[in-house]
Design an enzyme around this catalytic site. Structure first.
Site, PDB file in Angstrom:
ATOM      1  N   GLY A 247       0.846  -1.582  -0.354  1.00  0.00           N
ATOM      2  CA  GLY A 247       0.318  -0.043   0.050  1.00  0.00           C
ATOM      3  C   GLY A 247       0.685   1.155  -0.075  1.00  0.00           C
ATOM      4  O   GLY A 247       0.291   2.117   0.037  1.00  0.00           O
ATOM      5  N   PRO A 286       5.094  -4.882  -0.543  1.00  0.00           N
ATOM      6  CA  PRO A 286       5.319  -3.897  -1.265  1.00  0.00           C
ATOM      7  C   PRO A 286       4.703  -4.454  -2.830  1.00  0.00           C
ATOM      8  O   PRO A 286       5.664  -5.660  -2.634  1.00  0.00           O
ATOM      9  CB  PRO A 286       5.827  -3.433  -1.089  1.00  0.00           C
ATOM     10  CG  PRO A 286       7.441  -4.661  -0.498  1.00  0.00           C
ATOM     11  CD  PRO A 286       6.446  -5.324   0.445  1.00  0.00           C
ATOM     12  N   CYS A 356     -11.687   3.942 -29.651  1.00  0.00           N
ATOM     13  CA  CYS A 356     -13.207   4.529 -29.643  1.00  0.00           C
ATOM     14  C   CYS A 356     -13.509   4.668 -28.228  1.00  0.00           C
ATOM     15  O   CYS A 356     -14.894   4.454 -28.203  1.00  0.00           O
ATOM     16  CB  CYS A 356     -13.521   3.490 -30.299  1.00  0.00           C
ATOM     17  SG  CYS A 356     -13.348   2.704 -31.459  1.00  0.00           S
ATOM     18  N   GLU A 357     -13.120   5.277 -27.385  1.00  0.00           N
ATOM     19  CA  GLU A 357     -13.758   6.316 -26.251  1.00  0.00           C
ATOM     20  C   GLU A 357     -13.540   7.585 -26.192  1.00  0.00           C
ATOM     21  O   GLU A 357     -12.420   8.071 -25.839  1.00  0.00           O
ATOM     22  CB  GLU A 357     -13.377   5.154 -25.241  1.00  0.00           C
ATOM     23  CG  GLU A 357     -13.576   3.794 -24.795  1.00  0.00           C
ATOM     24  CD  GLU A 357     -15.218   3.228 -24.534  1.00  0.00           C
ATOM     25  OE1 GLU A 357     -15.565   4.035 -23.454  1.00  0.00           O
ATOM     26  OE2 GLU A 357     -15.168   2.062 -24.690  1.00  0.00           O
ATOM     27  N   TYR A 386       0.320  -1.584 -12.273  1.00  0.00           N
ATOM     28  CA  TYR A 386      -0.853  -1.587 -12.403  1.00  0.00           C
ATOM     29  C   TYR A 386      -1.331  -0.867 -13.687  1.00  0.00           C
ATOM     30  O   TYR A 386      -2.069  -0.395 -13.759  1.00  0.00           O
ATOM     31  CB  TYR A 386      -1.257  -1.412 -11.497  1.00  0.00           C
ATOM     32  CG  TYR A 386      -1.403  -1.978 -10.002  1.00  0.00           C
ATOM     33  CD1 TYR A 386      -1.809  -3.281  -9.219  1.00  0.00           C
ATOM     34  CD2 TYR A 386      -0.477  -1.460  -9.130  1.00  0.00           C
ATOM     35  CE1 TYR A 386      -1.482  -3.404  -8.633  1.00  0.00           C
ATOM     36  CE2 TYR A 386      -0.440  -1.560  -7.569  1.00  0.00           C
ATOM     37  CZ  TYR A 386      -1.214  -3.362  -7.018  1.00  0.00           C
ATOM     38  OH  TYR A 386      -0.913  -3.473  -6.187  1.00  0.00           O
TER      39      TYR A 386
HETATM   40  C1  PLP Z   1      -2.680  -5.223  -3.899  1.00  0.00           C
HETATM   41  C2  PLP Z   1      -1.288  -5.846  -2.594  1.00  0.00           C
HETATM   42  C3  PLP Z   1      -0.597  -6.238  -2.069  1.00  0.00           C
HETATM   43  C4  PLP Z   1       0.324  -5.324  -2.654  1.00  0.00           C
HETATM   44  O1  PLP Z   1      -0.120  -3.276  -2.607  1.00  0.00           O
HETATM   45  P1  PLP Z   1       0.496  -2.568  -3.130  1.00  0.00           P
HETATM   46  O2  PLP Z   1       0.287  -1.398  -3.506  1.00  0.00           O
HETATM   47  O3  PLP Z   1       0.458  -2.884  -4.536  1.00  0.00           O
HETATM   48  O4  PLP Z   1       2.228  -2.715  -2.476  1.00  0.00           O
HETATM   49  C5  PLP Z   1      -0.158  -6.673  -1.092  1.00  0.00           C
HETATM   50  N1  PLP Z   1      -1.257  -7.571  -0.510  1.00  0.00           N
HETATM   51  C6  PLP Z   1      -2.251  -7.335  -0.258  1.00  0.00           C
HETATM   52  C7  PLP Z   1      -3.119  -8.983   0.262  1.00  0.00           C
HETATM   53  C8  PLP Z   1      -2.766  -7.318  -1.795  1.00  0.00           C
HETATM   54  O5  PLP Z   1      -3.919  -6.976  -2.363  1.00  0.00           O
END
Ligand code: PLP
Length: 428
Positions: A247, A286, A356-357, A386
């Protein structure tokens, strides 16, 4: 966003600018790479990724790389070489990692709706850890283990809990609030029942708790709140591992905060010290903060259309198919010309794709040098996480090629998709 040149903190670690003013990454000219491999092209700096992987492994007691941020066989091997485990959350992610030759004991298996088949695959391969997300997971695992699949030793599990906090981020990437679809609620005591069940069962070796409160988070206090909300469970059941998920946010545009993995870990660990015994292992997983800034996307400019005094569209040869984040989350990005990386960018532009959006926008409020033209390549930084992993074949655009650069050498890690690739599932 700003008319100044794009700041270095949005780019991979080892960028240089040639005497002609052209951007180089890992010793390779971005324009040369675009000429050689075509566009759209994703360029990743390998050492940037290695450094972040090592940083995560060293600053937490252990870490896994969340493969959904960007997965191919090559990066799975990099993560293993840097001593990280690998988080997988589906049959497909698990198979890619296994086919990369990674020892299954390095896998951590996640998911909120895994089928019996997926669980069986995980057990047959003896993955390192399974993160339990629902009662259904417990029933499925017990029935499989009871029938002898997965050996006769208890399996290592974590239990995912929802600590009931609202991380300050986009709704779609919030995952730790009370009504989240993930995990067991702490506040309703669903977590207590599940923990007690797992502790009493001969099938499981419960290592500890897991939470993941969301993605693109800059307020580290959100983690502290989550830790505070689960500390009582950790203590009551004398659990030995607390995984704080992933996160950590990365900067996408000029002025966004920059928080290192080391800072993230040290703030968390200092806080944990005040609540839990030092024997508790603090682990993390991460994704974005490992690969996000390691990658850029390079496009060729096509049509340039000035539709009003203050609106100029710059259309490029990709779009929402290789980077759906602006479409899904309303994410912002910067744009620049790789031939003029250090030049100021006075011209406001909106960079759009070829789908096409009308929502097929890559950079809503971008700026470019005044002399940009349809002869130019255009690059978008911070697309390492992502983008490719969420890419589609919408409008039957082939997914781009991915090259890794390091010490002046480029390696084609994923080739560009072909029409035949896209037709390979058509049966008649
Ligand atoms: C997506 C996810 C992560 C990684 O999240 P980031 O924001 O990319 O660091 C870690 N653990 C779980 C369970 C996730 O679903």
């Amino acid at each position: 966003m700003s008319q100044q040149p794009v700041p270095d903190y949005l780019l991979p670690d080892s960028i240089t600018v040639s005497s002609k003013g052209e951007l180089e990454i890992g010793g390779c000219g971005v324009i040369d790479l675009a000429e050689e491999y075509g566009t759209p092209l994703m360029i990743y700096e390998e050492d940037h990724i290695r450094k972040r992987l090592a940083e995560a492994g060293n600053s937490f007691d252990a870490a896994s790389y969340a493969t959904k941020a960007f997965l191919c066989k090559h990066i799975a091997r990099l993560a293993t070489e840097e001593n990280l485990l690998l988080d997988v959350a589906s049959f497909g992610e698990m198979m890619v990692v296994l086919k990369a030759g990674i020892d299954p004991s390095n896998l951590v298996f996640h998911g909120n709706n895994r089928s019996l088949k997926e669980m069986a695959l995980a057990l047959e391969n003896q993955v390192g850890k399974i993160v339990i997300d629902s009662d259904n997971d417990i029933y499925n695992l017990e029935s499989l283990l009871d029938s002898g699949i997965g050996g006769d030793k208890p399996i290592n599990v974590l239990i995912r809990v929802t600590p009931g906090i609202q991380a300050n981020t986009h709704d779609f990437v919030k995952t730790g609030h009370k009504e989240s679809k993930f995990g067991f609620s702490v506040s309703t005591k669903a977590a207590n029942f599940a923990i007690e069940h797992l502790l009493a069962s001969k099938f499981f070796n419960l290592l500890g708790l897991h939470f993941h409160i969301g993605s693109q988070i800059f307020e580290l206090d959100s983690y502290k709140l989550a830790i505070m909300n689960v500390a009582e469970l950790m203590t009551r059941y004398e659990l030995s591992e607390l995984c704080i998920g992933g996160g950590l946010g990365i900067p996408y545009v000029t002025g966004d905060p920059v928080i290192s993995i080391t800072q993230w870990a040290s703030e968390i660990k200092n806080y944990v010290k005040t609540l839990l015994p030092s024997s508790v292992k603090i682990t993390a997983e991460p994704g974005r903060s490992i690969v996000g800034l390691a990658g850029i996307t390079v496009y060729k400019i096509g049509v340039i259309k000035k539709v009003s005094e203050n609106k100029t569209y710059v259309a490029v040869d990709g779009g929402m198919s290789e980077n759906p984040r602006p479409m899904i989350y309303g994410s912002n990005y910067e744009a620049f010309l790789p031939r003029a990386f250090r030049e100021s960018r006075p011209e406001p532009v909106t960079v759009v794709g070829k789908h096409c959006e009308s929502g097929d926008i890559i950079v809503k409020n971008g700026y470019l040098p005044a002399d940009f033209s349809s002869k130019d390549y255009l690059a978008v930084p911070a697309t390492g996480a992502y983008s490719y992993s969420m890419a589609s074949n919408y409008n039957r655009l082939p997914r781009p090629a991915v090259v890794f650069v390091k010490s002046g050498e480029a390696k084609l890690v994923i080739r560009r998709e072909t029409v035949d690739d896209m037709l390979s599932t058509d049966m008649c």
